[in-house]
Structure formats: structure tokens, C-alpha cells
Motif scaffolding. Structure first.
Motif, PDB file in Angstrom:
ATOM      1  N   TRP A 257       0.836  -1.202   0.000  1.00 57.27           N
ATOM      2  CA  TRP A 257       0.000   0.000   0.000  1.00 57.27           C
ATOM      3  C   TRP A 257       0.869   1.249   0.000  1.00 57.27           C
ATOM      4  CZ3 TRP A 257      -4.477   2.079  -1.051  1.00 57.27           C
ATOM      5  CH2 TRP A 257      -4.811   3.331  -0.511  1.00 57.27           C
ATOM      6  N   PRO A 258       0.694   2.194  -0.928  1.00 59.86           N
ATOM      7  CA  PRO A 258      -0.242   2.090  -2.029  1.00 59.86           C
ATOM      8  C   PRO A 258       0.404   1.685  -3.365  1.00 59.86           C
ATOM      9  CG  PRO A 258       0.386   4.380  -1.721  1.00 59.86           C
ATOM     10  CD  PRO A 258       1.200   3.562  -0.746  1.00 59.86           C
ATOM     11  N   ALA A 259       1.751   1.839  -3.478  1.00 57.18           N
ATOM     12  CA  ALA A 259       2.358   1.719  -4.818  1.00 57.18           C
ATOM     13  C   ALA A 259       2.150   0.337  -5.450  1.00 57.18           C
ATOM     14  CB  ALA A 259       3.851   2.046  -4.727  1.00 57.18           C
ATOM     15  N   GLY A 260       2.338  -0.716  -4.641  1.00 54.97           N
ATOM     16  CA  GLY A 260       2.228  -2.071  -5.182  1.00 54.97           C
ATOM     17  C   GLY A 260       0.807  -2.381  -5.623  1.00 54.97           C
ATOM     18  N   TYR A 261      -0.172  -1.914  -4.830  1.00 55.78           N
ATOM     19  CA  TYR A 261      -1.570  -2.149  -5.209  1.00 55.78           C
ATOM     20  C   TYR A 261      -1.933  -1.340  -6.455  1.00 55.78           C
ATOM     21  CZ  TYR A 261      -2.287  -4.538  -0.721  1.00 55.78           C
ATOM     22  OH  TYR A 261      -2.219  -5.409   0.339  1.00 55.78           O
ATOM     23  N   ARG A 262      -1.352  -0.135  -6.562  1.00 58.80           N
ATOM     24  CA  ARG A 262      -1.621   0.667  -7.771  1.00 58.80           C
ATOM     25  C   ARG A 262      -1.084  -0.045  -9.021  1.00 58.80           C
ATOM     26  NH1 ARG A 262      -2.706   5.839  -9.067  1.00 58.80           N
ATOM     27  NH2 ARG A 262      -2.425   6.622  -6.942  1.00 58.80           N
ATOM     28  N   GLU A 263       0.157  -0.540  -8.893  1.00 52.60           N
ATOM     29  CA  GLU A 263       0.753  -1.284 -10.013  1.00 52.60           C
ATOM     30  C   GLU A 263      -0.121  -2.469 -10.408  1.00 52.60           C
ATOM     31  OE1 GLU A 263       4.842  -2.927  -9.597  1.00 52.60           O
ATOM     32  OE2 GLU A 263       5.208  -0.863  -8.916  1.00 52.60           O
ATOM     33  N   ASN A 264      -0.594  -3.189  -9.384  1.00 48.63           N
ATOM     34  CA  ASN A 264      -1.444  -4.342  -9.644  1.00 48.63           C
ATOM     35  C   ASN A 264      -2.708  -3.927 -10.387  1.00 48.63           C
ATOM     36  OD1 ASN A 264      -2.702  -7.039  -9.288  1.00 48.63           O
ATOM     37  ND2 ASN A 264      -4.066  -5.849  -7.949  1.00 48.63           N
ATOM     38  N   TYR A 265      -3.307  -2.813  -9.927  1.00 49.09           N
ATOM     39  CA  TYR A 265      -4.534  -2.323 -10.575  1.00 49.09           C
ATOM     40  C   TYR A 265      -4.275  -1.998 -12.040  1.00 49.09           C
ATOM     41  CZ  TYR A 265      -8.176   0.900 -12.049  1.00 49.09           C
ATOM     42  OH  TYR A 265      -9.156   1.515 -12.768  1.00 49.09           O
ATOM     43  N   GLU A 266      -3.191  -1.250 -12.299  1.00 49.42           N
ATOM     44  CA  GLU A 266      -2.897  -0.834 -13.678  1.00 49.42           C
ATOM     45  C   GLU A 266      -2.659  -2.062 -14.573  1.00 49.42           C
ATOM     46  OE1 GLU A 266      -3.312   2.123 -14.549  1.00 49.42           O
ATOM     47  OE2 GLU A 266      -2.977   3.380 -12.775  1.00 49.42           O
ATOM     48  N   ARG A 267      -1.898  -3.026 -14.057  1.00 47.65           N
ATOM     49  CA  ARG A 267      -1.595  -4.217 -14.837  1.00 47.65           C
ATOM     50  C   ARG A 267      -2.873  -5.016 -15.110  1.00 47.65           C
ATOM     51  NH1 ARG A 267       0.499  -7.715 -11.545  1.00 47.65           N
ATOM     52  NH2 ARG A 267       1.930  -6.138 -10.746  1.00 47.65           N
ATOM     53  N   ALA A 268      -3.685  -5.180 -14.046  1.00 50.27           N
ATOM     54  CA  ALA A 268      -4.917  -5.963 -14.198  1.00 50.27           C
ATOM     55  C   ALA A 268      -5.852  -5.289 -15.196  1.00 50.27           C
ATOM     56  CB  ALA A 268      -5.597  -6.126 -12.843  1.00 50.27           C
ATOM     57  N   ARG A 269      -5.949  -3.969 -15.111  1.00 50.25           N
ATOM     58  CA  ARG A 269      -6.847  -3.244 -16.012  1.00 50.25           C
ATOM     59  C   ARG A 269      -6.381  -3.393 -17.464  1.00 50.25           C
ATOM     60  NH1 ARG A 269      -7.873   3.094 -16.408  1.00 50.25           N
ATOM     61  NH2 ARG A 269      -5.669   2.891 -16.919  1.00 50.25           N
ATOM     62  N   ALA A 270      -5.081  -3.236 -17.664  1.00 47.55           N
ATOM     63  CA  ALA A 270      -4.545  -3.367 -19.023  1.00 47.55           C
ATOM     64  C   ALA A 270      -4.776  -4.784 -19.545  1.00 47.55           C
ATOM     65  CB  ALA A 270      -3.058  -3.023 -19.030  1.00 47.55           C
ATOM     66  N   ASN A 271      -4.566  -5.785 -18.697  1.00 46.98           N
ATOM     67  CA  ASN A 271      -4.786  -7.173 -19.117  1.00 46.98           C
ATOM     68  C   ASN A 271      -6.242  -7.437 -19.460  1.00 46.98           C
ATOM     69  OD1 ASN A 271      -2.135  -7.981 -18.946  1.00 46.98           O
ATOM     70  ND2 ASN A 271      -2.311  -8.762 -16.844  1.00 46.98           N
ATOM     71  N   ALA A 272      -7.138  -6.907 -18.641  1.00 47.06           N
ATOM     72  CA  ALA A 272      -8.570  -7.138 -18.878  1.00 47.06           C
ATOM     73  C   ALA A 272      -8.994  -6.489 -20.198  1.00 47.06           C
ATOM     74  CB  ALA A 272      -9.392  -6.583 -17.716  1.00 47.06           C
ATOM     75  N   GLU A 273      -8.522  -5.273 -20.428  1.00 43.98           N
ATOM     76  CA  GLU A 273      -8.895  -4.594 -21.668  1.00 43.98           C
ATOM     77  C   GLU A 273      -8.311  -5.317 -22.879  1.00 43.98           C
ATOM     78  OE1 GLU A 273      -7.871  -0.483 -21.041  1.00 43.98           O
ATOM     79  OE2 GLU A 273      -9.577  -0.248 -19.661  1.00 43.98           O
TER      80      GLU A 273
END
Ligand code: 0PR
Length: 345
Positions: A257-273
């Protein structure tokens, strides 16, 4: 593993879980170290969820936290009965997790499920469903099937208009939403309680759920006296609890928290899209991801073949393939999944 809402714990969370395996936060006077860690865990969860003076506890998971939210609201609502003596009701969108069905059954509360539009609570239907007997209105911040976020502020206003409380289920979405532009926190809306699970996107070890309350009175409404323990009362649903879940929550939050969770969010979002685009290009109708869950219409036999090939995939109630982009789901994994899909279709 594309179907799970659990993932590999962070290495620090794994170590912390092992170290606290034999501790019981349900008995804080005997296990003070893990009790202190629980205070820290709730501070982290409160910060993530925009709660200024955090209160709550680390539950066994989202199911327990949701049951407790219903129980607290019921206990405080007119002594468990509505103004006309009927039992109280809870209003939730039909997208609500099945734990609310368990809660209603256990607690003898009427569960009023209202329709959704594009996977989100339909406010007109909610308005029609609430009445004097409503103890709780539920909003979902990251639905289990499609990752949709309900209009939280409007739901809370509707709840207020009939004197009901508002509970937000961010069991899955809570560690993703701080990095999106959704309004979902205690700071954004007059919500009363929240479920936010470290053992899902938070990368803590199972079992670690989060139950947060704005007002201490909600916890007090759950407390029972504990005569033979040094501490006087207990608000959790389970008695003996996992110190591993508590300690690993703190370790994961310290690390991420918070940088690692932010990275995870960005990666997950890019993968989902990316996955949604690839499936759509192949002619499979896709439900546009809001949070990183991809749903797509696949022929039944193709779905079965992929499962038999070893892919852990699941289906929505409507029968669509559902892929949850959790931290362990990499672009490489999704690429191999698509390669298999191409070879079988
Ligand atoms: N609220 C929401 C929005 C959820 O998605 C879930 C679980 C819960 C509450 C309940 O949480 P616990 O299961 O921690 O009590 N959603 C997934 C489901 O039931 C959980 C899951 C986890 C499913 C791992 C599969 C799996 O492998 O579908």
C-alpha cells in the motif's frame, strides 16, 4: 487459474502468516501481539476505504463480514422488528454475493433483491423496494460476476430517506478501487459499514476478511459478553480466529500500500482490456470490463474443452466465460489461454 478471486499471497504475507499461525486474535488479552497487529490491519483498511477513525475487525472472509453487517443493522433497527411489528428487510441488488442469502436465512431477515441495469443496482427499483421496515441497503463495489460498481452515493441517500443503514460490499473491489475514479469510500458517501477482503486482491493469506464500521455502535450491537476470557466482550462471529490472516494483512499492506496495489490495478486493467479486445476480435460478444473481470459469450463445447485442457475457468449465471484478472494472471498466461482457445475453435 482464471476463475478465482484469491491469489498467491505476497512473500512477506506468507512469512507473517506462518509466524502467527498459532495465535488467536479472538483472545486479545492472551495474544496481545496479534491484537496490536489487528489494530494496525484495521488502520490500513480504514485508510484504503477513506474511514477517518477506523473501527472493525479482521473476519474470516467476505461472507462473515456481510453476515455481520446484516446482523448489526438488524439488531439496531427497532430491536429487530419494523414499526408495524414485522421482521426487518434488507434491500440489495440481484448482483449481491450469495453470502447475503446466507445472512438473511440465518438472521430471519427478508432479503429484497432488486433488478440491475448493466450489472448495477437500478435506483428506481431500490426506491420502490425500501420502506419503514428496511434496516439495510446494500451496494456492491465490484460485483462477483462482472466487476460492476453500484451508484453508492445515491444508494446511501435512498437508505437515509427511510432511516436505514448502508453497507458496501467491496470484498473484491476494495484493493482496486482506490486507483480508479469511482466514488465508493466512507469519505465519498454516508455509508455505515463495509466489507473489504485482504485475502482477495490484498494478497494476504486466507483467511483474512475485513469488516469496517463508521460508528462503534455497530460493533457494540454485535458484541456478546465473554465471562471466562480476560477481555470482556467479543464482536466477531467466529470465536477462535486466525492470527495468520491478521498478521499477513499487515505484512501485505506494509509491502504494497499504495504503490504495489496501484501497479497491480494498472496491470490488471490493461490485461482485462487486452483480453476483452482479443476475444471481441475473434467474434465472441464481450461485456466491457469496468473493474478487471472479463465476461464473454463462448460456445458451450469450447468452454468445456478449455476446462478439460486444464484451464480453471468459470461461468456467470447467464453462462458467459468469466476471467478474473488477479495478480497472478499475467499477459503471458492470457496469451497461452488464447492460443489454446484458437487451437480448439
Ligand atoms: N462479496 C463479494 C463481492 C465476493 O465476490 C465474495 C466472494 C464474497 C463477498 C464472499 O467472500 P468469501 O468467499 O471470502 O467469504 N466471491 C468469490 C465467489 O464466491 C470468491 C471466490 C474465491 C470464488 C475463490 C472462487 C475462488 O476460487 O465466487
Amino acid at each position: 487459474m482464471l476463475s478465482s478471486m484469491c491469489t498467491e499471497p505476497h512473500p512477506a504475507a506468507r512469512r507473517a502468516a506462518e509466524r502467527f499461525l498459532a495465535t488467536n486474535p479472538g483472545d486479545p488479552a492472551s495474544y496481545p501481539a496479534v491484537a496490536d497487529l489487528e489494530t494496525q490491519a484495521i488502520e490500513y483498511l480504514g485508510e484504503i476505504a477513506g474511514l477517518e477513525t477506523p473501527d472493525g475487525y479482521v473476519a474470516s472472509g467476505g461472507t462473515e463480514a456481510n453476515i455481520q453487517a446484516v446482523r448489526a443493522a438488524r439488531n439496531l433497527a427497532r430491536d429487530g422488528t419494523s414499526a408495524d411489528g414485522e421482521s426487518v428487510n434488507v434491500v440489495a441488488p440481484e448482483s449481491a454475493h450469495f453470502s447475503f442469502h446466507k445472512a438473511a436465512g440465518l438472521l430471519d431477515v427478508e432479503l429484497r433483491l432488486v433488478p440491475t441495469e448493466d450489472g448495477k443496482a437500478d435506483l428506481t427499483a431500490v426506491e420502490a423496494a425500501v420502506d419503514e421496515g428496511t434496516a439495510l441497503v446494500v451496494g456492491i463495489a465490484g460485483t462477483t460476476e462482472y466487476g460492476r460498481v453500484d451508484p453508492i452515493g445515491e444508494l446511501a441517500e435512498l437508505a437515509r430517506s427511510v432511516g436505514a443503514r448502508t453497507h458496501i460490499d467491496a470484498a473484491w473491489g476494495g484493493f482496486l478501487l482506490p486507483f480508479s475514479d469511482h466514488e465508493w469510500t466512507f469519505a465519498d458517501a454516508p455509508i455505515d459499514s463495509m466489507t473489504i477482503d485482504p485475502h482477495k486482491v490484498g494478497r494476504a493469506a486466507i483467511p483474512a476478511g475485513g469488516f469496517l464500521v463508521r460508528d462503534r455502535a455497530l460493533l457494540d450491537a454485535l458484541a456478546v459478553e465473554t465471562p471466562y476470557l480476560e477481555s470482556a466482550s467479543q464482536a466477531s462471529l467466529t470465536g477462535t480466529r486466525s492470527g495468520a490472516g491478521v498478521a499477513s494483512t499487515v505484512a501485505a499492506c506494509e509491502a504494497l500500500w499504495p504503490a504495489g496495489y496501484r501497479e497491480n490495478y494498472e496491470r490488471a486493467r490493461a490485461n482485462a482490456e487486452w483480453l476483452a479486445g482479443e476475444l471481441s476480435e475473434r467474434g465472441f460478444p464481450v461485456v466491457e470490463p469496468e473493474l478487471p473481470i472479463v465476461a464473454a459469450d463462448l460456445p458451450q463445447d469450447l468452454f468445456e474443452t478449455l476446462r478439460e485442457a486444464g484451464w480453471r475457468i468459470s461461468r456467470t449465471g447467464r453462462g458467459e466465460l468469466r476471467v478474473v484478472c488477479m495478480p497472478h494472471v499475467t499477459r503471458g498466461t492470457l496469451g497461452r489461454f488464447l492460443a489454446d482457445l484458437d487451437s480448439y475453435r
